[in-house]
Design a protein around this motif. Sequence first.
Motif, PDB file in Angstrom:
ATOM      1  N   GLY A 273       0.811  -1.220   0.000  1.00  0.00           N
ATOM      2  CA  GLY A 273       0.000   0.000   0.000  1.00  0.00           C
ATOM      3  C   GLY A 273       0.841   1.264   0.000  1.00  0.00           C
ATOM      4  O   GLY A 273       0.373   2.339  -0.377  1.00  0.00           O
ATOM      5  N   THR A 274       2.073   1.142   0.430  1.00  0.00           N
ATOM      6  CA  THR A 274       2.973   2.298   0.478  1.00  0.00           C
ATOM      7  C   THR A 274       3.492   2.640  -0.912  1.00  0.00           C
ATOM      8  O   THR A 274       3.650   3.811  -1.253  1.00  0.00           O
ATOM      9  CB  THR A 274       4.140   1.996   1.448  1.00  0.00           C
ATOM     10  OG1 THR A 274       3.606   1.872   2.771  1.00  0.00           O
ATOM     11  CG2 THR A 274       5.204   3.083   1.424  1.00  0.00           C
ATOM     12  N   HIS A 276       2.006   1.871  -3.799  1.00  0.00           N
ATOM     13  CA  HIS A 276       0.956   2.094  -4.796  1.00  0.00           C
ATOM     14  C   HIS A 276      -0.320   2.446  -4.038  1.00  0.00           C
ATOM     15  O   HIS A 276      -0.681   1.759  -3.083  1.00  0.00           O
ATOM     16  CB  HIS A 276       0.741   0.809  -5.613  1.00  0.00           C
ATOM     17  CG  HIS A 276      -0.172   0.979  -6.794  1.00  0.00           C
ATOM     18  ND1 HIS A 276      -1.511   1.260  -6.665  1.00  0.00           N
ATOM     19  CD2 HIS A 276       0.077   0.915  -8.126  1.00  0.00           C
ATOM     20  CE1 HIS A 276      -2.054   1.356  -7.865  1.00  0.00           C
ATOM     21  NE2 HIS A 276      -1.112   1.160  -8.772  1.00  0.00           N
ATOM     22  N   PRO A 277      -1.007   3.521  -4.473  1.00  0.00           N
ATOM     23  CA  PRO A 277      -2.194   3.952  -3.717  1.00  0.00           C
ATOM     24  C   PRO A 277      -3.280   2.871  -3.620  1.00  0.00           C
ATOM     25  O   PRO A 277      -4.071   2.867  -2.677  1.00  0.00           O
ATOM     26  CB  PRO A 277      -2.704   5.175  -4.494  1.00  0.00           C
ATOM     27  CG  PRO A 277      -1.915   5.241  -5.756  1.00  0.00           C
ATOM     28  CD  PRO A 277      -0.679   4.433  -5.580  1.00  0.00           C
ATOM     29  N   LYS A 278      -3.316   1.966  -4.594  1.00  0.00           N
ATOM     30  CA  LYS A 278      -4.296   0.875  -4.537  1.00  0.00           C
ATOM     31  C   LYS A 278      -3.586  -0.476  -4.341  1.00  0.00           C
ATOM     32  O   LYS A 278      -4.127  -1.529  -4.692  1.00  0.00           O
ATOM     33  CB  LYS A 278      -5.133   0.838  -5.825  1.00  0.00           C
ATOM     34  CG  LYS A 278      -6.108   2.004  -5.965  1.00  0.00           C
ATOM     35  CD  LYS A 278      -7.424   1.683  -5.255  1.00  0.00           C
ATOM     36  CE  LYS A 278      -8.471   2.763  -5.355  1.00  0.00           C
ATOM     37  NZ  LYS A 278      -8.199   4.012  -4.639  1.00  0.00           N
ATOM     38  N   ASN A 309       8.082   6.376   4.117  1.00  0.00           N
ATOM     39  CA  ASN A 309       6.752   6.723   3.579  1.00  0.00           C
ATOM     40  C   ASN A 309       5.648   5.734   3.929  1.00  0.00           C
ATOM     41  O   ASN A 309       4.668   5.598   3.188  1.00  0.00           O
ATOM     42  CB  ASN A 309       6.798   6.907   2.055  1.00  0.00           C
ATOM     43  CG  ASN A 309       7.868   7.888   1.633  1.00  0.00           C
ATOM     44  OD1 ASN A 309       7.998   8.948   2.236  1.00  0.00           O
ATOM     45  ND2 ASN A 309       8.673   7.529   0.650  1.00  0.00           N
ATOM     46  N   ILE A 311       2.409   4.068   5.093  1.00  0.00           N
ATOM     47  CA  ILE A 311       1.058   4.640   5.177  1.00  0.00           C
ATOM     48  C   ILE A 311       0.443   4.384   6.560  1.00  0.00           C
ATOM     49  O   ILE A 311       0.988   3.619   7.355  1.00  0.00           O
ATOM     50  CB  ILE A 311       0.129   4.058   4.088  1.00  0.00           C
ATOM     51  CG1 ILE A 311       0.144   2.523   4.122  1.00  0.00           C
ATOM     52  CG2 ILE A 311       0.504   4.587   2.717  1.00  0.00           C
ATOM     53  CD1 ILE A 311      -0.934   1.878   3.270  1.00  0.00           C
ATOM     54  N   CYS A 323     -11.355   2.771   7.171  1.00  0.00           N
ATOM     55  CA  CYS A 323     -10.747   2.963   5.853  1.00  0.00           C
ATOM     56  C   CYS A 323     -10.518   1.619   5.157  1.00  0.00           C
ATOM     57  O   CYS A 323     -10.888   1.446   4.001  1.00  0.00           O
ATOM     58  CB  CYS A 323      -9.439   3.729   6.026  1.00  0.00           C
ATOM     59  SG  CYS A 323      -8.465   3.872   4.531  1.00  0.00           S
ATOM     60  N   ARG A 327     -12.338   0.249   1.756  1.00  0.00           N
ATOM     61  CA  ARG A 327     -11.538  -0.106   0.574  1.00  0.00           C
ATOM     62  C   ARG A 327     -11.870  -1.526   0.108  1.00  0.00           C
ATOM     63  O   ARG A 327     -11.961  -1.810  -1.076  1.00  0.00           O
ATOM     64  CB  ARG A 327     -10.042  -0.029   0.902  1.00  0.00           C
ATOM     65  CG  ARG A 327      -9.506   1.386   0.966  1.00  0.00           C
ATOM     66  CD  ARG A 327      -8.126   1.402   1.624  1.00  0.00           C
ATOM     67  NE  ARG A 327      -7.545   2.730   1.667  1.00  0.00           N
ATOM     68  CZ  ARG A 327      -6.701   3.231   0.768  1.00  0.00           C
ATOM     69  NH1 ARG A 327      -6.310   2.490  -0.267  1.00  0.00           N
ATOM     70  NH2 ARG A 327      -6.223   4.445   0.876  1.00  0.00           N
TER      71      ARG A 327
END
Length: 344
Positions: A273-274, A276-278, A309, A311, A323, A327
């Motif tokens: 997830g870090t 790539h946003p999906k 970075n 998430i 969240c 998702r």
Amino acid sequence: MNIVDHIRETRDVTRDELESILTTNDKESIEYLRRAARAEADAIYGNKIFMRGLVELSSYCKNDCLYCGLRRSNKEAVRYRLTEEEIYECCETGHSLGFRTFVLQGGEDAWFNDERMCRIVGTIRERYPDCAITLSLGERSRESYQALYDAGANRYLLRHETADSEHYARLHPAELSWQHRMDCLQALKEIGYQVGCGFMVGSPYQTIDTLYRDLQFIRSFQPQMVGIGPFVATHNTPFEGFPNGKVEATLRLLALIRLLHPHVLLPATTALGTLHPKGRELGIQFGANVIMPNLSPRAHRKDYAIYDNKICTGEEAAECRACTEQRIRKIGFESTVDRGDYKE
Ligand code: 5AD
Ligand code: FES
């Protein structure tokens, strides 16, 4: 027969099949792989995605793994350690949010010796008899693993990092041994834990051959869980200048692991997830069936900085749960907080 059908039928993969899957640009064959992996997961666990509440106990670590931001040589890393009370508060929050698995994870911190750790596990066991307790505390002695099991722990996550001892030696300082890591995994299994192994995808010096060994190791060890995520180059580590692992390769490997070992509990990891946003959603679509929202106190979140970075460092436990749930629902799956034990 095509490669994917062959893998599914034999529950095995050759080195050349692995290479072909990791290097192909053929979108259709990757889509075929993805669907096959998802069908395996669906047949065993349905469209359920198991949520585990993660509590990050300590950012102290006595080890010096070359890839990790919490390595002891990183003087810039901010160190914290939760108090026992804080740990219980995280579990209480998690329990009231519905979680029935707690994952207690931390660096190798001598403060959490057997006396303290057994008291913590025993207290959680007593307060929440219906919950699974998963530990992820690195290498300990067999006696320690046994004592923690006897205190009430059920599962243990210890990534093998690489099944190739020479590769292992390039990722770790000389005082850490591949054989010792393997011995720990074996001991955990013999004691009766549900065990998780795993590795990073795209770690420095990884090759098709080392990945092939990773998959063969998973086939022979038959772990209940496998954690994989892309390597994330991290500042203040010797590997800061290496390229990140690839999301695409991670997804293909998730699918392969699902086909080789269909019953495995397979998380869509935070590292995915870090990068790539999906990433986590894609992981689920490629056969993952576990997700681990963060229950750690917000004040310390950002300091459990294994890699850059990361998430979910700004959210409260409830936000993270909501969240992830949303998702999962958005891509047509159903999240569940059930214990979600391995199905034989
Ligand atoms: N990038 C991705 N994953 C990492 N891990 C440690 N450092 C990194 C990094 N830089 C993984 C390791 C370890 C787990 C806790 O996190 O595989 O076992
Ligand atoms: Fe943690 Fe989205 S999963 S904020």
